[in-house]
Design a protein around this motif. Structure first.
Motif, PDB file in Angstrom:
ATOM      1  N   ARG A   4       0.852  -1.180   0.000  1.00  0.00           N
ATOM      2  CA  ARG A   4       0.000   0.000   0.000  1.00  0.00           C
ATOM      3  C   ARG A   4       0.891   1.233   0.000  1.00  0.00           C
ATOM      4  O   ARG A   4       1.776   1.366   0.840  1.00  0.00           O
ATOM      5  CB  ARG A   4      -0.910   0.001   1.212  1.00  0.00           C
ATOM      6  N   LEU A   5       0.637   2.124  -0.961  1.00  0.00           N
ATOM      7  CA  LEU A   5       1.423   3.351  -1.120  1.00  0.00           C
ATOM      8  C   LEU A   5       0.622   4.541  -0.615  1.00  0.00           C
ATOM      9  O   LEU A   5      -0.501   4.776  -1.059  1.00  0.00           O
ATOM     10  CB  LEU A   5       1.779   3.556  -2.592  1.00  0.00           C
ATOM     11  N   TYR A   6       1.200   5.262   0.338  1.00  0.00           N
ATOM     12  CA  TYR A   6       0.632   6.520   0.830  1.00  0.00           C
ATOM     13  C   TYR A   6       1.476   7.636   0.210  1.00  0.00           C
ATOM     14  O   TYR A   6       2.504   8.024   0.743  1.00  0.00           O
ATOM     15  CB  TYR A   6       0.679   6.573   2.354  1.00  0.00           C
ATOM     16  N   SER A   7       1.031   8.105  -0.946  1.00  0.00           N
ATOM     17  CA  SER A   7       1.808   9.067  -1.723  1.00  0.00           C
ATOM     18  C   SER A   7       1.539  10.499  -1.260  1.00  0.00           C
ATOM     19  O   SER A   7       0.412  10.856  -0.928  1.00  0.00           O
ATOM     20  CB  SER A   7       1.441   8.921  -3.201  1.00  0.00           C
ATOM     21  N   ALA A   8       2.582  11.311  -1.291  1.00  0.00           N
ATOM     22  CA  ALA A   8       2.432  12.722  -0.942  1.00  0.00           C
ATOM     23  C   ALA A   8       1.714  13.491  -2.036  1.00  0.00           C
ATOM     24  O   ALA A   8       1.192  14.571  -1.807  1.00  0.00           O
ATOM     25  CB  ALA A   8       3.798  13.339  -0.675  1.00  0.00           C
ATOM     26  N   SER A   9       1.656  12.920  -3.236  1.00  0.00           N
ATOM     27  CA  SER A   9       1.004  13.606  -4.351  1.00  0.00           C
ATOM     28  C   SER A   9      -0.425  13.131  -4.597  1.00  0.00           C
ATOM     29  O   SER A   9      -1.041  13.524  -5.573  1.00  0.00           O
ATOM     30  CB  SER A   9       1.833  13.406  -5.627  1.00  0.00           C
ATOM     31  N   CYS A  10      -0.962  12.305  -3.720  1.00  0.00           N
ATOM     32  CA  CYS A  10      -2.313  11.773  -3.891  1.00  0.00           C
ATOM     33  C   CYS A  10      -3.073  11.886  -2.570  1.00  0.00           C
ATOM     34  O   CYS A  10      -2.472  11.984  -1.503  1.00  0.00           O
ATOM     35  CB  CYS A  10      -2.230  10.322  -4.352  1.00  0.00           C
ATOM     36  N   CYS A  11      -4.378  11.871  -2.656  1.00  0.00           N
ATOM     37  CA  CYS A  11      -5.184  12.057  -1.451  1.00  0.00           C
ATOM     38  C   CYS A  11      -5.683  10.751  -0.837  1.00  0.00           C
ATOM     39  O   CYS A  11      -6.298  10.774   0.219  1.00  0.00           O
ATOM     40  CB  CYS A  11      -6.366  12.981  -1.749  1.00  0.00           C
ATOM     41  N   ARG A  12      -5.464   9.607  -1.481  1.00  0.00           N
ATOM     42  CA  ARG A  12      -5.830   8.317  -0.892  1.00  0.00           C
ATOM     43  C   ARG A  12      -4.760   7.265  -1.135  1.00  0.00           C
ATOM     44  O   ARG A  12      -4.042   7.337  -2.112  1.00  0.00           O
ATOM     45  CB  ARG A  12      -7.091   7.703  -1.428  1.00  0.00           C
ATOM     46  N   PRO A  13      -4.714   6.282  -0.259  1.00  0.00           N
ATOM     47  CA  PRO A  13      -3.732   5.215  -0.459  1.00  0.00           C
ATOM     48  C   PRO A  13      -4.063   4.378  -1.688  1.00  0.00           C
ATOM     49  O   PRO A  13      -5.219   4.249  -2.071  1.00  0.00           O
ATOM     50  CB  PRO A  13      -3.834   4.381   0.814  1.00  0.00           C
ATOM     51  N   GLN A  14      -3.027   3.819  -2.302  1.00  0.00           N
ATOM     52  CA  GLN A  14      -3.191   2.999  -3.501  1.00  0.00           C
ATOM     53  C   GLN A  14      -2.492   1.669  -3.296  1.00  0.00           C
ATOM     54  O   GLN A  14      -1.426   1.611  -2.689  1.00  0.00           O
ATOM     55  CB  GLN A  14      -2.546   3.687  -4.708  1.00  0.00           C
ATOM     56  N   GLN A  15      -3.098   0.605  -3.810  1.00  0.00           N
ATOM     57  CA  GLN A  15      -2.424  -0.680  -3.799  1.00  0.00           C
ATOM     58  C   GLN A  15      -1.537  -0.755  -5.028  1.00  0.00           C
ATOM     59  O   GLN A  15      -1.990  -0.536  -6.150  1.00  0.00           O
ATOM     60  CB  GLN A  15      -3.415  -1.829  -3.803  1.00  0.00           C
ATOM     61  N   VAL A  16      -0.250  -1.025  -4.810  1.00  0.00           N
ATOM     62  CA  VAL A  16       0.726  -1.065  -5.895  1.00  0.00           C
ATOM     63  C   VAL A  16       1.548  -2.351  -5.793  1.00  0.00           C
ATOM     64  O   VAL A  16       1.525  -3.032  -4.775  1.00  0.00           O
ATOM     65  CB  VAL A  16       1.664   0.167  -5.868  1.00  0.00           C
ATOM     66  N   ALA A  35      12.178  -0.917  -2.880  1.00  0.00           N
ATOM     67  CA  ALA A  35      11.252   0.167  -2.561  1.00  0.00           C
ATOM     68  C   ALA A  35      11.383   1.345  -3.514  1.00  0.00           C
ATOM     69  O   ALA A  35      10.423   2.087  -3.732  1.00  0.00           O
ATOM     70  CB  ALA A  35      11.466   0.635  -1.126  1.00  0.00           C
ATOM     71  N   GLU A  36      12.548   1.513  -4.119  1.00  0.00           N
ATOM     72  CA  GLU A  36      12.758   2.601  -5.066  1.00  0.00           C
ATOM     73  C   GLU A  36      11.832   2.504  -6.271  1.00  0.00           C
ATOM     74  O   GLU A  36      11.597   3.489  -6.967  1.00  0.00           O
ATOM     75  CB  GLU A  36      14.212   2.619  -5.550  1.00  0.00           C
ATOM     76  N   SER A  37      11.289   1.313  -6.528  1.00  0.00           N
ATOM     77  CA  SER A  37      10.413   1.133  -7.683  1.00  0.00           C
ATOM     78  C   SER A  37       9.057   1.810  -7.512  1.00  0.00           C
ATOM     79  O   SER A  37       8.370   2.048  -8.490  1.00  0.00           O
ATOM     80  CB  SER A  37      10.215  -0.358  -7.977  1.00  0.00           C
ATOM     81  N   VAL A  38       8.672   2.152  -6.281  1.00  0.00           N
ATOM     82  CA  VAL A  38       7.382   2.808  -6.062  1.00  0.00           C
ATOM     83  C   VAL A  38       7.494   4.174  -5.392  1.00  0.00           C
ATOM     84  O   VAL A  38       6.559   4.971  -5.446  1.00  0.00           O
ATOM     85  CB  VAL A  38       6.415   1.912  -5.245  1.00  0.00           C
ATOM     86  N   LEU A  39       8.628   4.478  -4.772  1.00  0.00           N
ATOM     87  CA  LEU A  39       8.796   5.771  -4.109  1.00  0.00           C
ATOM     88  C   LEU A  39       9.275   6.821  -5.105  1.00  0.00           C
ATOM     89  O   LEU A  39      10.114   6.544  -5.958  1.00  0.00           O
ATOM     90  CB  LEU A  39       9.799   5.661  -2.959  1.00  0.00           C
ATOM     91  N   GLN A  40       8.757   8.039  -4.978  1.00  0.00           N
ATOM     92  CA  GLN A  40       9.129   9.132  -5.876  1.00  0.00           C
ATOM     93  C   GLN A  40      10.269   9.955  -5.287  1.00  0.00           C
ATOM     94  O   GLN A  40      10.740   9.689  -4.196  1.00  0.00           O
ATOM     95  CB  GLN A  40       7.920  10.027  -6.127  1.00  0.00           C
ATOM     96  N   ASP A  41      10.674  10.985  -6.015  1.00  0.00           N
ATOM     97  CA  ASP A  41      11.703  11.953  -5.592  1.00  0.00           C
ATOM     98  C   ASP A  41      13.074  11.315  -5.386  1.00  0.00           C
ATOM     99  O   ASP A  41      13.771  11.596  -4.423  1.00  0.00           O
ATOM    100  CB  ASP A  41      11.278  12.702  -4.325  1.00  0.00           C
ATOM    101  N   ALA A  42      13.484  10.465  -6.315  1.00  0.00           N
ATOM    102  CA  ALA A  42      14.790   9.813  -6.212  1.00  0.00           C
ATOM    103  C   ALA A  42      15.946  10.802  -6.358  1.00  0.00           C
ATOM    104  O   ALA A  42      17.018  10.582  -5.811  1.00  0.00           O
ATOM    105  CB  ALA A  42      14.913   8.716  -7.264  1.00  0.00           C
TER     106      ALA A  42
END
Length: 89
Positions: A4-16, A35-42
């Motif tokens: 489950r991804l809790y992204s800073a650029s989205c308002c709800r969690p997403q299953q990835v 984890a780098e495959s789903v986290l942004q701002d590398a």
């Protein structure tokens, strides 16, 4: 690996789906999450931190592995207080 991804650029969690890699070429080799495959701002924060959380609920015990980035210039995460950037559970 489903997570489950809790992204800073989205308002709800997403299953990835998180990619994994093998420690060796053997079929029985241990697989590690990437984890780098789903986290942004590398570019801003290339390092990924992780921790394990244990939740006891009645007789059941749940263990979660949390991946996140920590940097003062990352965007604030609106879903999770005190976190900046993306969080993966």
């Amino acid at each position: 690996l489903r997570c489950r991804l809790y992204s800073a650029s989205c308002c709800r969690p997403q299953q990835v789906t998180m990619l994994t890699c093998c420690a060796s070429l053997s079929r029985n080799a241990t697989r590690y999450p990437v984890a780098e495959s789903v986290l942004q701002d590398a570019v801003l924060q290339p390092y990924v931190h992780n921790c394990q959380i244990t939740v006891h609920e009645g007789r059941r015990t749940y263990r979660y592995c949390i991946f996140f980035k920590w940097h003062c210039r990352l965007r604030a995460n609106a879903m999770l207080d005190k976190f900046q950037g993306d969080v993966v559970v």
